[in-house]
Design a protein around this motif. Structure first.
Motif, PDB file in Angstrom:
ATOM      1  N   ASP A 184     -15.113 -22.642  12.936  1.00 52.81           N
ATOM      2  CA  ASP A 184     -13.950 -23.180  13.616  1.00 52.81           C
ATOM      3  C   ASP A 184     -12.749 -23.101  12.696  1.00 52.81           C
ATOM      4  O   ASP A 184     -12.879 -22.837  11.503  1.00 52.81           O
ATOM      5  CB  ASP A 184     -14.206 -24.651  13.985  1.00 52.81           C
ATOM      6  CG  ASP A 184     -13.817 -24.950  15.416  1.00 52.81           C
ATOM      7  OD1 ASP A 184     -12.874 -24.313  15.901  1.00 52.81           O
ATOM      8  OD2 ASP A 184     -14.461 -25.801  16.025  1.00 52.81           O
ATOM      9  N   GLU A 225     -10.966 -28.593  12.057  1.00 51.03           N
ATOM     10  CA  GLU A 225     -10.991 -28.887  13.479  1.00 51.03           C
ATOM     11  C   GLU A 225     -12.396 -29.167  13.998  1.00 51.03           C
ATOM     12  O   GLU A 225     -12.620 -29.222  15.185  1.00 51.03           O
ATOM     13  CB  GLU A 225     -10.417 -27.720  14.271  1.00 51.03           C
ATOM     14  CG  GLU A 225      -8.922 -27.597  14.142  1.00 51.03           C
ATOM     15  CD  GLU A 225      -8.396 -26.487  15.021  1.00 51.03           C
ATOM     16  OE1 GLU A 225      -7.258 -26.098  14.818  1.00 51.03           O
ATOM     17  OE2 GLU A 225      -9.118 -26.014  15.901  1.00 51.03           O
ATOM     18  N   ARG A 249     -10.204 -33.757  18.050  1.00 50.74           N
ATOM     19  CA  ARG A 249      -9.128 -33.453  18.999  1.00 50.74           C
ATOM     20  C   ARG A 249      -7.807 -33.875  18.386  1.00 50.74           C
ATOM     21  O   ARG A 249      -7.677 -34.966  17.863  1.00 50.74           O
ATOM     22  CB  ARG A 249      -9.328 -34.194  20.319  1.00 50.74           C
ATOM     23  CG  ARG A 249     -10.498 -33.674  21.138  1.00 50.74           C
ATOM     24  CD  ARG A 249     -10.546 -34.382  22.471  1.00 50.74           C
ATOM     25  NE  ARG A 249     -11.740 -34.011  23.206  1.00 50.74           N
ATOM     26  CZ  ARG A 249     -12.034 -34.481  24.404  1.00 50.74           C
ATOM     27  NH1 ARG A 249     -11.247 -35.333  25.012  1.00 50.74           N
ATOM     28  NH2 ARG A 249     -13.140 -34.110  25.018  1.00 50.74           N
ATOM     29  N   ARG A 279      -6.213 -30.779  22.011  1.00 52.31           N
ATOM     30  CA  ARG A 279      -6.680 -29.583  21.310  1.00 52.31           C
ATOM     31  C   ARG A 279      -8.183 -29.730  21.101  1.00 52.31           C
ATOM     32  O   ARG A 279      -8.638 -30.641  20.421  1.00 52.31           O
ATOM     33  CB  ARG A 279      -5.970 -29.427  19.977  1.00 52.31           C
ATOM     34  CG  ARG A 279      -6.413 -28.176  19.242  1.00 52.31           C
ATOM     35  CD  ARG A 279      -5.454 -27.831  18.131  1.00 52.31           C
ATOM     36  NE  ARG A 279      -5.800 -26.562  17.517  1.00 52.31           N
ATOM     37  CZ  ARG A 279      -5.015 -25.914  16.682  1.00 52.31           C
ATOM     38  NH1 ARG A 279      -3.843 -26.413  16.372  1.00 52.31           N
ATOM     39  NH2 ARG A 279      -5.399 -24.767  16.158  1.00 52.31           N
ATOM     40  N   PHE A 280      -8.932 -28.840  21.727  1.00 50.69           N
ATOM     41  CA  PHE A 280     -10.386 -28.901  21.676  1.00 50.69           C
ATOM     42  C   PHE A 280     -10.905 -28.044  20.533  1.00 50.69           C
ATOM     43  O   PHE A 280     -10.305 -27.027  20.174  1.00 50.69           O
ATOM     44  CB  PHE A 280     -10.991 -28.388  22.988  1.00 50.69           C
ATOM     45  CG  PHE A 280     -10.714 -29.263  24.170  1.00 50.69           C
ATOM     46  CD1 PHE A 280     -11.586 -30.280  24.529  1.00 50.69           C
ATOM     47  CD2 PHE A 280      -9.571 -29.077  24.937  1.00 50.69           C
ATOM     48  CE1 PHE A 280     -11.331 -31.068  25.627  1.00 50.69           C
ATOM     49  CE2 PHE A 280      -9.310 -29.876  26.040  1.00 50.69           C
ATOM     50  CZ  PHE A 280     -10.197 -30.877  26.382  1.00 50.69           C
ATOM     51  N   SER A 281     -12.036 -28.453  19.985  1.00 53.09           N
ATOM     52  CA  SER A 281     -12.709 -27.601  19.014  1.00 53.09           C
ATOM     53  C   SER A 281     -13.517 -26.540  19.763  1.00 53.09           C
ATOM     54  O   SER A 281     -13.907 -26.733  20.915  1.00 53.09           O
ATOM     55  CB  SER A 281     -13.637 -28.424  18.123  1.00 53.09           C
ATOM     56  OG  SER A 281     -14.757 -28.882  18.866  1.00 53.09           O
ATOM     57  N   TRP A 282     -13.758 -25.436  19.052  1.00 52.66           N
ATOM     58  CA  TRP A 282     -14.551 -24.364  19.651  1.00 52.66           C
ATOM     59  C   TRP A 282     -15.933 -24.880  20.051  1.00 52.66           C
ATOM     60  O   TRP A 282     -16.439 -24.583  21.129  1.00 52.66           O
ATOM     61  CB  TRP A 282     -14.668 -23.207  18.662  1.00 52.66           C
ATOM     62  CG  TRP A 282     -15.742 -22.215  19.007  1.00 52.66           C
ATOM     63  CD1 TRP A 282     -17.030 -22.194  18.554  1.00 52.66           C
ATOM     64  CD2 TRP A 282     -15.629 -21.120  19.923  1.00 52.66           C
ATOM     65  NE1 TRP A 282     -17.719 -21.158  19.108  1.00 52.66           N
ATOM     66  CE2 TRP A 282     -16.892 -20.472  19.957  1.00 52.66           C
ATOM     67  CE3 TRP A 282     -14.597 -20.621  20.707  1.00 52.66           C
ATOM     68  CZ2 TRP A 282     -17.128 -19.361  20.735  1.00 52.66           C
ATOM     69  CZ3 TRP A 282     -14.842 -19.505  21.484  1.00 52.66           C
ATOM     70  CH2 TRP A 282     -16.091 -18.887  21.503  1.00 52.66           C
ATOM     71  N   GLU A 331     -16.940 -27.810  20.844  1.00 51.74           N
ATOM     72  CA  GLU A 331     -16.921 -28.709  21.992  1.00 51.74           C
ATOM     73  C   GLU A 331     -16.949 -27.925  23.301  1.00 51.74           C
ATOM     74  O   GLU A 331     -17.672 -28.275  24.239  1.00 51.74           O
ATOM     75  CB  GLU A 331     -15.669 -29.584  21.936  1.00 51.74           C
ATOM     76  CG  GLU A 331     -15.621 -30.671  22.977  1.00 51.74           C
ATOM     77  CD  GLU A 331     -14.458 -31.609  22.765  1.00 51.74           C
ATOM     78  OE1 GLU A 331     -14.416 -32.646  23.451  1.00 51.74           O
ATOM     79  OE2 GLU A 331     -13.588 -31.312  21.931  1.00 51.74           O
ATOM     80  N   CYS A 373      -7.718 -24.337  22.890  1.00 49.43           N
ATOM     81  CA  CYS A 373      -8.479 -24.184  21.650  1.00 49.43           C
ATOM     82  C   CYS A 373      -8.090 -22.854  21.028  1.00 49.43           C
ATOM     83  O   CYS A 373      -7.958 -21.848  21.726  1.00 49.43           O
ATOM     84  CB  CYS A 373      -9.983 -24.221  21.933  1.00 49.43           C
ATOM     85  SG  CYS A 373     -11.018 -23.771  20.521  1.00 49.43           S
ATOM     86  N   THR A 374      -7.857 -22.854  19.728  1.00 52.33           N
ATOM     87  CA  THR A 374      -7.582 -21.605  19.020  1.00 52.33           C
ATOM     88  C   THR A 374      -8.510 -21.499  17.812  1.00 52.33           C
ATOM     89  O   THR A 374      -8.779 -22.488  17.144  1.00 52.33           O
ATOM     90  CB  THR A 374      -6.124 -21.523  18.522  1.00 52.33           C
ATOM     91  OG1 THR A 374      -5.907 -22.569  17.569  1.00 52.33           O
ATOM     92  CG2 THR A 374      -5.146 -21.662  19.662  1.00 52.33           C
ATOM     93  N   THR A 375      -9.002 -20.306  17.562  1.00 56.08           N
ATOM     94  CA  THR A 375      -9.711 -19.968  16.333  1.00 56.08           C
ATOM     95  C   THR A 375      -9.094 -18.665  15.848  1.00 56.08           C
ATOM     96  O   THR A 375      -8.230 -18.104  16.532  1.00 56.08           O
ATOM     97  CB  THR A 375     -11.227 -19.781  16.579  1.00 56.08           C
ATOM     98  OG1 THR A 375     -11.444 -18.530  17.224  1.00 56.08           O
ATOM     99  CG2 THR A 375     -11.793 -20.902  17.443  1.00 56.08           C
ATOM    100  N   ARG A 405      -8.826 -17.544  21.928  1.00 52.63           N
ATOM    101  CA  ARG A 405      -7.842 -18.390  22.594  1.00 52.63           C
ATOM    102  C   ARG A 405      -8.470 -18.869  23.900  1.00 52.63           C
ATOM    103  O   ARG A 405      -8.896 -18.053  24.722  1.00 52.63           O
ATOM    104  CB  ARG A 405      -6.547 -17.618  22.910  1.00 52.63           C
ATOM    105  CG  ARG A 405      -5.872 -16.996  21.696  1.00 52.63           C
ATOM    106  CD  ARG A 405      -5.236 -18.034  20.789  1.00 52.63           C
ATOM    107  NE  ARG A 405      -4.490 -17.409  19.721  1.00 52.63           N
ATOM    108  CZ  ARG A 405      -5.001 -17.046  18.556  1.00 52.63           C
ATOM    109  NH1 ARG A 405      -6.294 -17.218  18.326  1.00 52.63           N
ATOM    110  NH2 ARG A 405      -4.245 -16.502  17.617  1.00 52.63           N
TER     111      ARG A 405
END
Length: 630
Positions: A278, A282, A286, A294-297, A299, A371-373, A377
């Motif tokens: 992640d 993060e 959130r 903002r969600f974690s990957w 999650e 969510c971004t990593t 996206r």
């Protein structure tokens, strides 16, 4: 004949009259209450906007400040610096904007306001007593202004208040004893004022306080120090306070994240390691980002069962959409964008996401979070249990009801209103670029909700070319967009016109099965042909089983054909489309269109005869042009 006594007859009459009066009274009261319920929402939104406009005016906002705070737009949830929850204002943040006016007492009407931040301005005058009526307030930050007068004792009514920051002002008088009643208070910052007298004893029991820089009774001559959890001024004290609160929380979250990661990996051996990677910091966290979460990957990975194919709701040019269930059992739709050519661009992506999130309208799909990593996206939306208009038109399962004609009319008008809002009330305006029945969703009441708006802009956020990659679906793309790559709001109008034809016919925009009977593969050409031949019954979806108004069908087809004219300049704006669907101005536009269309057909027929092009009409030629570049 036996006569009844006069008083008996009179008594019966009074009884009958009384019953009738009570019945009539109940009917009238019920009607009044019903009207009040209908008007309550409009009343509340209107007065909320009025209160914020009063604040803007009292702060002496210049013409360049808060320009989008428009008193003509009833819903203030679309304004900058304002955050809402379910269309109710909860946060107003006007920090460091250079205001020099005073505080308006009229915002006391914002009963659900939780955060009011006005620090770092040059605001003068007193803190209004009415601020004590903001019953939901948890944070009041008025630091570093020029406020005078006493601290209102009414602030003791703010039972939910957690942070009170009034440092670096010119406040005078005593600290009100009423602040002792605030059981939820965690931080009080009153440093660098002209306060005097004794500090209420209970304020020394809270976690963070700073009373330095006043004439208050504290220090070595008294039982307490004037500062706890901060040193050398209010700004530094807030930094220490935040660090003191966040560090333990972050440590717990990180340790908890590693523990959950270990347990998950022990149960799911065989998954690739990188799916758990992640963005730094993060893991299982959130972060509030404007109105969004903002969600974690991980999650979202858990919510969608590792993006299982069995949870795919749909697939388009922007990626797949998965049904998901969050940890609190909330059903969501997770769109996994695929059009990212290189890692990075988080800041630009977040800026565009925030821009989309402020587009709030009943006919637009609300964005919950993102969510971004480094390589992913994702966007998170509410789950629409009735799915899309396209699925209800063409993928109805046995036993499921079809979309009746009245619902289709409602969908047409709701979609038009949503697009009108994007084009004419958003700043900057938002162009959808892929309007079609599959991108219009249906809520629990089968009302239209436009989805995927702004996605084309999102995926192009890191590109610098003037013209962007053509995005859309065959049969829905306007000819000028296909040929130049430049889109406009009239591009959306064309797509909307095709969507209207989908509603009327239930058919796809392109259907190659029609080649067996005719040359018109495009739905637009097919409908034009039947309309010229006055075969309207052959146009309407057979699933409606004659349960429709043929005059309303004719009107909807007319609007569709006006929207799909080859020249974008000739197409109506969405605000005009809304009016035509409501019965205003359609006849005049249609008569004008017919005249132009007849002239155009005659000219093409003349050219056909001259060059011996055969019997192909302009309409088939248009079909060739529309499908040629794809």
């Amino acid at each position: 004949m036996k006569w009844l006594p006069t008083n008996t007859i009179y008594g019966h009459g009074i009884s009958i009259f009384s019953k009738c009066f009570r019945a009539l009274f109940c009917v009238v009261v019920d009607w009044i209450l019903g009207q009040l319920l209908v008007l309550t929402g409009l009343f509340f939104c209107s007065y909320t906007g009025d209160a914020l406009i009063a604040l803007k005016n009292s702060l002496n906002a210049s013409s360049s400040q808060l320009k989008d705070w428009n008193p003509n737009l009833v819903n203030p949830c679309t304004w900058s610096k304002v955050i809402c929850d379910d269309n109710i204002v909860t946060t107003v943040t006007l920090s460091n904007m250079g205001f020099t006016g005073t505080l308006s007492p009229k915002i006391e009407i914002l009963k659900m306001l939780t955060t009011l931040q006005l620090q770092g301005n040059g605001i003068t005058g007193k803190i209004p007593e009415e601020y004590g009526n903001l019953s939901s307030l948890t944070m009041l930050d008025l630091e570093n202004n020029r406020l005078t007068g006493e601290i209102p004792s009414s602030l003791g009514n703010l039972k939910k208040l957690t942070f009170l920051v009034l440092s670096q002002n010119n406040l005078s008088g005593r600290i009100p004893d009423s602040l002792s009643d605030l059981q939820n208070l965690v931080t009080v910052q009153l440093s660098s004022n002209n306060l005097s007298g004794k500090i209420p004893e209970s304020l020394f029991q809270i976690s963070q306080y700073n009373f330095t820089g006043n004439n208050l009774e504290c220090g070595i001559n008294y039982a307490h120090s004037c500062v706890r959890g901060s040193e050398g001024g209010s700004s530094k004290s807030k930094t220490v306070m935040i660090v003191g609160i966040l560090v333990p929380i972050l440590v717990i979250l990180i340790l908890g994240g590693f523990l959950l990661l270990f347990l998950w990996k022990s149960r799911h051996r065989g998954y690739r390691r990188e799916v758990f990677v992640d963005v730094a910091g993060e893991v299982d966290r959130r972060i509030e980002f404007g109105q969004l979460k903002r969600f974690s990957w991980r999650e979202l990975q858990l919510a969608t069962d590792n993006f299982s194919e069995k949870n795919v709701l749909g697939q388009g040019g922007f990626g797949k959409v998965y049904k998901g269930v969050l940890g609190d059992n909330t059903k969501v739709a997770v769109k996994r964008l695929t059009d990212f050519e290189s890692p990075g661009g988080d800041t630009a992506f977040q800026r565009e996401v925030e821009m989309i999130s402020v587009a709030v309208h009943r006919n637009l799909l609300r964005l919950i979070g993102f969510c971004t990593t480094p390589t992913e996206r994702l966007l998170v939306y509410p789950f629409m249990q009735n799915l899309s208009v396209a699925s209800r038109l063409r993928e109805v399962k046995p036993g499921e009801p079809i979309l009746d004609w009245s619902t289709r009319k409602r969908v047409a008008l709701g979609t038009a209103r949503g697009l009108e809002y994007l084009h004419e009330h958003c700043n900057p305006k938002i162009i959808h670029r892929d309007v079609k029945a599959a991108n219009v969703l249906l809520d629990e009441d089968f009302d239209a909700v436009v989805g995927d708006f702004g996605l084309a802009k999102l995926v192009d956020v890191r590109k610098t070319d003037v013209t962007t990659q053509v995005r859309g679906t065959m049969g829905h793309i306007a000819p000028e967009y296909l040929s130049t790559g430049k889109s406009s709001e009239k591009t959306d109008v064309f797509g909307y016109g095709i969507m209207l034809l989908e509603l009327v016919t239930g058919q796809r925009a392109i259907d190659f099965s029609r080649l067996e009977e005719e040359d018109d593969v495009l739905l637009l050409d097919h409908v034009k042909k039947l309309q010229r031949e006055r075969r309207l019954d052959g146009i309407v979806d057979c699933n409606l089983d004659q349960n429709y108004d043929i005059h309303e069908v004719e009107m909807m087809i007319q609007v569709a054909l006006l929207c799909t004219q080859s020249s974008p300049e000739d197409r109506p704006a969405m605000s005009e489309v809304v009016r035509m669907l409501e019965g205003e101005g359609l006849a005049e536009r249609w008569e004008e269109w017919q005249h132009v269309e007849v002239t155009r057909r005659q000219e093409y027929e003349r050219l056909h005869r001259r060059f011996d092009w055969g019997e192909d009409s302009i309409y088939n030629q248009d079909a060739i042009e529309l499908s040629g570049g794809r």
